[in-house]
Design an enzyme around this catalytic site. Structure first.
Site, mmCIF file in Angstrom:
data_model
loop_
_atom_site.group_PDB
_atom_site.id
_atom_site.type_symbol
_atom_site.label_atom_id
_atom_site.label_comp_id
_atom_site.label_asym_id
_atom_site.label_seq_id
_atom_site.Cartn_x
_atom_site.Cartn_y
_atom_site.Cartn_z
ATOM 1 N NE ARG A 94 -2.847 2.809 2.808
ATOM 2 C CZ ARG A 94 -2.986 3.530 3.895
ATOM 3 N NH1 ARG A 94 -2.412 3.148 5.026
ATOM 4 N NH2 ARG A 94 -3.669 4.635 3.873
ATOM 5 C CD GLU A 387 -7.868 0.780 3.132
ATOM 6 O OE1 GLU A 387 -8.043 0.310 4.285
ATOM 7 O OE2 GLU A 387 -7.478 1.932 2.925
#
Ligand code: ADP
Length: 402
Positions: A94, A387
């Site tokens: 990420r 996510e």
């Protein structure tokens, strides 16, 4: 495909090991967190699926050592879930800031690393840590492909009138000062999940997603594309958050700096880490503490909760206007997923749009709730964000094509 998903912070590494069979079918093999990197008492908390939590407490001087601890835990004969490092087929990271360089996930190479370095200026707490994570993996698993997924990528569809600040244009051309937004991976994921839950065709829809967590942002999504979002150049803009102030009159910044004799770095610290719920209540940045304090009669905690509600309503209202209506409102993240009373209070302001909640709505097996009543003119949903799954999916797709 076995994929290690990594989210590196300045002093932490969060990870999930997923065995991806397809976009929606996967096994979570393990998850965990390395905390307090660089401090005397570092710690790894490793949670292998089907086994007991495993904790290692030792000094962890840097991210390389932290990453090695994670990988050792994954192959540990007792606490591990893999036979060897070779079982890891790809790593997905990420990345908070990709500025206007990236409108989607991409394979890591020298050029990508250079661009993430340039973006460090816009996310000084996050991007340098992400780079440490990439370098640590290159060091420990040199032959494993790495993919990066950006929080900003989903918002690259915003039009110039939505992303430009009304500042002298040269600050945009010289310093890339514009709105980039954040939490894009989450907004994209929950909008698609909620549309499917509500039976709405995403290609022909007006959706407002509210990611309410420690950091909070709200996004207007037309036909599946972000057209506006509350965060800006950095994740400071927008609504009140745990420790961030959100929108304030920009003149307050030089005024306080002069009065308190603060440097730019000190003022940045005030705005990002000492404001928001914490600054206003003077007690806590955590919603659970504030709810308790408010129920005990703490007036400042009550003001914080009302302001959270007020800011959320204000953003939703603005986005309804921008899209000339709304079909679906979605709530997610720590606060959005766990405070049904707050969501009810927010939705009560949209009775004029025909929002009606079903008081008996129940969660499905995935933990998602269609909160709106059957006769509601606007659907309302709560969808737990994920996510890591989006990062793993993107990584799988990109690496499969190599
Ligand atoms: P981060 O941005 O760190 O990922 P989260 O999405 O985990 O943040 O959200 C953290 C916020 O969610 C905190 O204010 C916390 O109090 C709140 N929260 C988390 N779980 C609950 C819960 N069960 N009840 C109420 N609030 C919760």
């Amino acid at each position: 495909m076995i994929i290690l998903v990594i989210n590196c912070g300045s002093s932490s590494i969060k990870y999930q090991l997923l065995d991806m069979k397809s976009d929606d079918v996967y096994d979570m093999l393990a998850k965990g967190i390395v905390e307090k990197i660089g401090l005397p008492e570092g710690q790894l908390k490793h949670r292998p699926t089907g086994k007991e939590q495993y904790v290692v407490s030792q000094p962890i001087p840097d991210h390389k050592v932290g990453m090695k601890l994670v990988l050792d835990a994954l192959v540990d004969p007792v606490h591990g879930v893999l036979h060897s490092f070779d079982d890891i087929e790809a790593v997905g990271h990420r990345i908070v800031q990709g500025a206007d360089f990236f409108s989607g996930s991409t394979l890591v190479d020298e050029d990508v690393i250079k661009k993430i370095e340039i973006c460090c200026d816009f996310a000084p707490l996050h991007n340098p840590a992400h780079l440490l994570g990439i370098h640590a993996i290159s060091h420990v698993l040199p032959d494993v492909p790495q993919v990066v997924t950006f929080d900003t990528a989903f918002h690259q569809t915003m039009e110039p009138y939505a992303y430009m600040y009304a500042l002298p244009y040269e600050y945009y051309t010289k310093y890339r000062v514009r709105r980039y937004g954040a939490h894009g991976t989450s907004h994209q994921y929950v909008s698609r999940k909620a549309a499917a839950l509500a039976g709405i065709d995403i290609e022909n829809s007006r959706i407002i997603t509210c990611h309410l967590g420690n950091g909070s942002s709200i996004t207007a999504i037309r036909n599946g594309k972000s057209i506006d979002t509350s965060m800006g150049f950095t994740p400071l803009e927008g609504m009140i958050m745990g420790t961030r102030c959100g929108n304030i009159d920009a003149n307050i910044v030089p005024y306080i700096m002069k009065k308190e004799n603060l440097t730019p770095d000190e003022m940045t610290e005030v705005l990002n880490n000492k404001s928001g719920f914490l600054g206003l209540s003077g007690k806590s940045s955590d919603m659970r503490d504030l709810s308790r304090l408010a129920s005990e009669g703490d007036q400042r905690a009550r003001t914080v909760l009302k302001k959270l509600c007020f800011d959320t309503v204000k953003n939703i209202g603005a986005y309804v206007a921008e899209m000339n209506g709304v079909d679906l409102i979605v709530f997610t993240a720590g606060i959005g997923e766990n405070n049904p009373d707050l969501l009810q209070r927010i939705c009560a302001n949209f009775g004029y749009l025909g929002v009606r909640l079903d008081g008996h709505a129940k969660a499905n097996a995935a933990g998602e709730i269609l909160m709106s009543a059957a006769d509601s003119a606007v659907k309302v949903a709560m969808v737990p964000t994920n996510e890591e799954l989006v990062i793993a999916r993107d990584t799988m797709h990109i690496v499969s094509e190599l």
